[in-house]
Design a protein around this motif. Structure first.
Motif, PDB file in Angstrom:
ATOM      1  N   LEU A   1      76.108  98.204  63.040  1.00 26.32           N
ATOM      2  CA  LEU A   1      74.476  97.794  62.836  1.00 26.32           C
ATOM      3  C   LEU A   1      74.120  96.775  63.604  1.00 26.32           C
ATOM      4  CD1 LEU A   1      74.544  98.270  59.047  1.00 26.32           C
ATOM      5  CD2 LEU A   1      73.646  99.754  60.605  1.00 26.32           C
ATOM      6  N   LEU A   2      74.985  95.758  63.818  1.00 21.08           N
ATOM      7  CA  LEU A   2      74.530  94.625  64.615  1.00 21.08           C
ATOM      8  C   LEU A   2      74.341  95.094  66.081  1.00 21.08           C
ATOM      9  CD1 LEU A   2      77.324  92.042  63.715  1.00 21.08           C
ATOM     10  CD2 LEU A   2      74.762  91.737  63.470  1.00 21.08           C
ATOM     11  N   ASP A   3      75.020  96.090  66.786  1.00 21.79           N
ATOM     12  CA  ASP A   3      74.810  96.615  68.061  1.00 21.79           C
ATOM     13  C   ASP A   3      73.691  97.476  68.216  1.00 21.79           C
ATOM     14  OD1 ASP A   3      75.815  97.241  70.726  1.00 21.79           O
ATOM     15  OD2 ASP A   3      75.589  99.361  70.034  1.00 21.79           O
ATOM     16  N   GLN A   4      73.109  97.984  67.111  1.00 19.60           N
ATOM     17  CA  GLN A   4      71.820  98.811  67.084  1.00 19.60           C
ATOM     18  C   GLN A   4      70.754  97.813  66.867  1.00 19.60           C
ATOM     19  OE1 GLN A   4      71.967 101.381  63.777  1.00 19.60           O
ATOM     20  NE2 GLN A   4      73.519 102.775  64.416  1.00 19.60           N
ATOM     21  N   GLU A   5      70.784  96.645  66.220  1.00 22.72           N
ATOM     22  CA  GLU A   5      69.751  95.756  66.301  1.00 22.72           C
ATOM     23  C   GLU A   5      69.698  95.022  67.371  1.00 22.72           C
ATOM     24  OE1 GLU A   5      67.554  95.437  64.027  1.00 22.72           O
ATOM     25  OE2 GLU A   5      68.355  96.937  62.689  1.00 22.72           O
ATOM     26  N   ALA A   6      70.761  94.799  68.336  1.00 24.04           N
ATOM     27  CA  ALA A   6      70.778  93.973  69.349  1.00 24.04           C
ATOM     28  C   ALA A   6      70.233  94.880  70.555  1.00 24.04           C
ATOM     29  CB  ALA A   6      72.259  93.754  69.770  1.00 24.04           C
ATOM     30  N   GLU A   7      70.618  96.225  70.233  1.00 22.54           N
ATOM     31  CA  GLU A   7      70.082  97.037  71.474  1.00 22.54           C
ATOM     32  C   GLU A   7      68.266  97.137  71.164  1.00 22.54           C
ATOM     33  OE1 GLU A   7      70.377 101.593  72.703  1.00 22.54           O
ATOM     34  OE2 GLU A   7      71.745 100.929  71.226  1.00 22.54           O
ATOM     35  N   ARG A   8      68.217  97.083  69.854  1.00 17.47           N
ATOM     36  CA  ARG A   8      66.580  97.089  69.574  1.00 17.47           C
ATOM     37  C   ARG A   8      65.569  95.916  69.810  1.00 17.47           C
ATOM     38  NH1 ARG A   8      64.093  97.240  63.200  1.00 17.47           N
ATOM     39  NH2 ARG A   8      61.750  97.189  63.971  1.00 17.47           N
ATOM     40  N   MET A   9      66.291  94.774  69.695  1.00 20.45           N
ATOM     41  CA  MET A   9      66.022  93.420  70.273  1.00 20.45           C
ATOM     42  C   MET A   9      65.687  93.397  71.847  1.00 20.45           C
ATOM     43  SD  MET A   9      67.013  89.555  69.421  1.00 20.45           S
ATOM     44  CE  MET A   9      66.761  89.855  67.580  1.00 20.45           C
ATOM     45  N   GLN A  10      66.680  94.086  72.448  1.00 22.49           N
ATOM     46  CA  GLN A  10      66.780  93.925  73.887  1.00 22.49           C
ATOM     47  C   GLN A  10      65.704  94.744  74.444  1.00 22.49           C
ATOM     48  OE1 GLN A  10      70.381  95.616  75.504  1.00 22.49           O
ATOM     49  NE2 GLN A  10      69.751  94.719  77.536  1.00 22.49           N
ATOM     50  N   GLY A  11      65.388  96.243  73.502  1.00 23.02           N
ATOM     51  CA  GLY A  11      64.333  96.824  74.238  1.00 23.02           C
ATOM     52  C   GLY A  11      63.065  96.283  73.903  1.00 23.02           C
ATOM     53  N   LEU A  12      62.889  95.497  72.865  1.00 14.02           N
ATOM     54  CA  LEU A  12      61.532  95.024  72.362  1.00 14.02           C
ATOM     55  C   LEU A  12      61.322  93.911  73.608  1.00 14.02           C
ATOM     56  CD1 LEU A  12      59.227  94.534  70.730  1.00 14.02           C
ATOM     57  CD2 LEU A  12      60.679  92.907  69.139  1.00 14.02           C
ATOM     58  N   VAL A  13      62.353  92.966  73.842  1.00 14.82           N
ATOM     59  CA  VAL A  13      61.964  91.763  74.844  1.00 14.82           C
ATOM     60  C   VAL A  13      61.676  92.527  76.304  1.00 14.82           C
ATOM     61  CG1 VAL A  13      63.288  89.868  76.032  1.00 14.82           C
ATOM     62  CG2 VAL A  13      63.532  90.368  73.638  1.00 14.82           C
ATOM     63  N   SER A  14      62.480  93.616  76.311  1.00 13.55           N
ATOM     64  CA  SER A  14      62.123  94.187  77.991  1.00 13.55           C
ATOM     65  C   SER A  14      60.716  94.560  78.138  1.00 13.55           C
ATOM     66  CB  SER A  14      63.126  95.474  77.995  1.00 13.55           C
ATOM     67  OG  SER A  14      64.570  94.746  78.326  1.00 13.55           O
ATOM     68  N   GLN A  15      60.354  95.319  77.100  1.00 13.25           N
ATOM     69  CA  GLN A  15      58.857  95.840  76.954  1.00 13.25           C
ATOM     70  C   GLN A  15      57.860  94.612  76.941  1.00 13.25           C
ATOM     71  OE1 GLN A  15      58.344  98.803  77.741  1.00 13.25           O
ATOM     72  NE2 GLN A  15      58.512 100.170  76.076  1.00 13.25           N
ATOM     73  N   LEU A  16      58.144  93.398  76.401  1.00  7.40           N
ATOM     74  CA  LEU A  16      57.287  92.497  76.226  1.00  7.40           C
ATOM     75  C   LEU A  16      57.206  91.915  77.805  1.00  7.40           C
ATOM     76  CD1 LEU A  16      58.350  90.567  72.929  1.00  7.40           C
ATOM     77  CD2 LEU A  16      56.087  91.925  73.532  1.00  7.40           C
ATOM     78  N   LEU A  17      58.310  91.738  78.504  1.00  4.56           N
ATOM     79  CA  LEU A  17      58.434  91.324  79.866  1.00  4.56           C
ATOM     80  C   LEU A  17      57.662  92.076  80.684  1.00  4.56           C
ATOM     81  CD1 LEU A  17      62.202  89.935  79.975  1.00  4.56           C
ATOM     82  CD2 LEU A  17      59.988  88.520  79.980  1.00  4.56           C
ATOM     83  N   LEU A  18      57.850  93.432  80.578  1.00  4.24           N
ATOM     84  CA  LEU A  18      57.191  94.400  81.557  1.00  4.24           C
ATOM     85  C   LEU A  18      55.692  94.189  81.249  1.00  4.24           C
ATOM     86  CD1 LEU A  18      59.469  97.491  80.990  1.00  4.24           C
ATOM     87  CD2 LEU A  18      59.103  95.968  83.255  1.00  4.24           C
ATOM     88  N   ILE A  19      55.212  94.220  79.966  1.00  6.29           N
ATOM     89  CA  ILE A  19      53.654  94.046  79.992  1.00  6.29           C
ATOM     90  C   ILE A  19      53.041  92.676  80.411  1.00  6.29           C
ATOM     91  CG2 ILE A  19      52.130  93.470  77.971  1.00  6.29           C
ATOM     92  CD1 ILE A  19      53.196  95.484  76.150  1.00  6.29           C
TER      93      ILE A  19
END
Length: 450
Positions: free
Chosen positions: A277-295
């Motif tokens: 679950l920690l890995d899933q949440e880390a992946e989710r947070m990584q995706g969120l931060v990546s999208q924010l940086l791209l925007i």
């Protein structure tokens, strides 16, 4: 509230007053110079005509004694003040003067020739000299210009006083006019400086009907401030949504870590699941931060659209990406395509985002249609579809429809926001419509080559 630094910057009122004050000063100065020069020229001409007329009249008279001079003075109709005559007789080579002063004026030692027929007499001023032949010799007339200068001096003094009074009156009216002209702009500027983005922009700015330039400035400022207000509101919502989205995985992080600390030693079987679950949440947070940086990068990026390129090349490159993205059935429909003006890399990225959404919101067994048109590309899915009331919101950051939440589909709600940002800078337009009888048609229109 906005504040504008105005140190060492001249106001429009001051510019108007100074400009027109200089203009009127120049006009009045030219008027005084031209008028004085014209009057002086006419006075000098009149004085010369007096000399010529007097000399020609004397040419018919016999001047051979002081008695003749006295008779001439008594019968003359010309102002003889500062008029002096010298008669040089041929018979006896005698020189006769109209009076003692005439002898002084005629003396070479006290006069200096300035121009043709003009002399400067020491301690007496400017004189005009005219010579005419008479019966028994020649007659020399010297007439002073002091009366001309006295008249000019008086006239110049009167003109300067009158001009100064008119100039001060003109400056007064210029200031009054400048205040009237600049008042709407000054009031509007003060109102803009006190605008707050927490209230309605339209009600905070005063109505301006004229001048037309200030009215246009008001309309433009209202639109700009409303746009800024909307942007501030969106930014606040974005920060709130981002905080909320980041709070969820962080809460899960802390919960699973607490679980491992509490029960990890006594119940080691819970550790693998907690780590997963920690890995899933880390992946989710990584995706969120990546999208924010791209925007953020897309907002700052200055796009330079290149030359026109075949749309089929963009479609084929996107098709390769789509086939690598999924094993699902992809139906390809092609029509003759033209050339479009866009950024190829951004175009493929936008198509990829929309394609991933089509996969995400439709069942695994459903096919996806990729359709190439003359100046557009369509991605058709047979999934949940987008309600009509949500279509205006799908490009908002973190927006996800109720059905997306209910079906527990992974995502950040930032993909379409990024796609819209890139499309606006790449000469593209994204729109959605219903796919009969189920699903969504996403259409990407390109600016075709003119």
């Amino acid at each position: 509230m906005f504040f504008v630094k105005t140190e060492n910057v001249r106001s429009s009122r001051k510019i108007i007053v100074r400009t027109f004050a200089k203009l009127f000063a120049m006009i009045f100065l030219v008027l005084v110079v031209v008028t004085t020069s014209t009057v002086a020229y006419r006075l000098i001409l009149n004085r010369q005509h007096d000399v010529v007329g007097l000399a020609q009249k004397m040419a018919t008279s016999d001047i051979d004694s002081a008695i003749d001079w006295d008779t001439w003075r008594e019968n003359s109709i010309v102002d003889l003040r500062d008029v002096y005559m010298t008669a040089k007789l041929n018979a006896n080579k005698q020189t006769l003067y109209s009076d003692r002063t005439a002898k002084t004026v005629a003396t070479k030692d006290v006069k200096i020739k300035l121009l043709d027929q003009y002399y400067w007499v020491h301690e007496r001023g400017l004189y005009y000299r005219y010579t005419v032949s008479v019966k028994n010799g020649r007659l020399i007339v010297m007439i002073g210009m002091s009366s001309v200068f006295k008249t000019l001096k008086t006239m110049l003094l009167v003109m300067l006083l009158t001009t100064f009074a008119l100039y001060m009156l003109a400056v007064f009216f210029i200031r009054h006019l400048a205040d009237k002209i600049s008042a709407p702009l000054v009031n509007f500027t003060q109102a803009v400086g006190q605008v707050t983005l927490n209230e309605s922009i339209e009600t905070q700015l005063p109505e301006v009907n004229e001048p037309a330039e200030v009215n246009a400035l008001r309309e433009t400022s209202v639109l700009w401030l409303m746009s800024l207000q909307d942007q501030v509101i969106r930014e606040k919502e974005f920060i709130a949504n981002a905080s909320h989205e980041l709070k969820t995985p962080l809460t899960a992080f802390r919960g699973n870590l607490a679980l491992i600390k509490r029960r990890g030693q006594d119940h080691p079987e819970v550790v693998p699941r907690a780590l997963e679950l920690l890995d899933q949440e880390a992946e989710r947070m990584q995706g969120l931060v990546s999208q924010l940086l791209l925007i953020s990068q897309a907002e700052r990026q200055s796009m330079k659209i290149g030359s026109a390129q075949p749309l089929v090349e963009i479609f084929d490159q996107f098709l390769q990406v789509a086939k690598a993205e999924t094993n699902r059935q992809i139906e390809i429909q092609r029509m003759p395509a033209g050339k479009v003006i866009t950024d190829k890399i951004n175009a493929v990225h936008i198509l990829k985002i929309i394609f991933e959404n089509a996969l995400k919101y439709s069942e695994a067994q459903e096919r996806v249609i990729l359709r190439l048109g003359f100046d557009y590309i369509e991605i058709v899915d047979f999934g949940l579809g987008i309600p009509l009331e949500d279509r205006s919101k799908v490009f908002e950051r973190f927006f996800r429809g109720d059905r997306a939440h209910s079906s527990k589909i992974n995502g950040t709600g930032l993909g379409l926001a990024l796609a819209a940002e890139l499309a606006a800078k790449s000469q593209m337009k994204i729109s959605f419509s219903d796919n009969q009888s189920r699903g969504t048609i996403a259409r990407i229109d390109f600016l075709d080559e003119q």
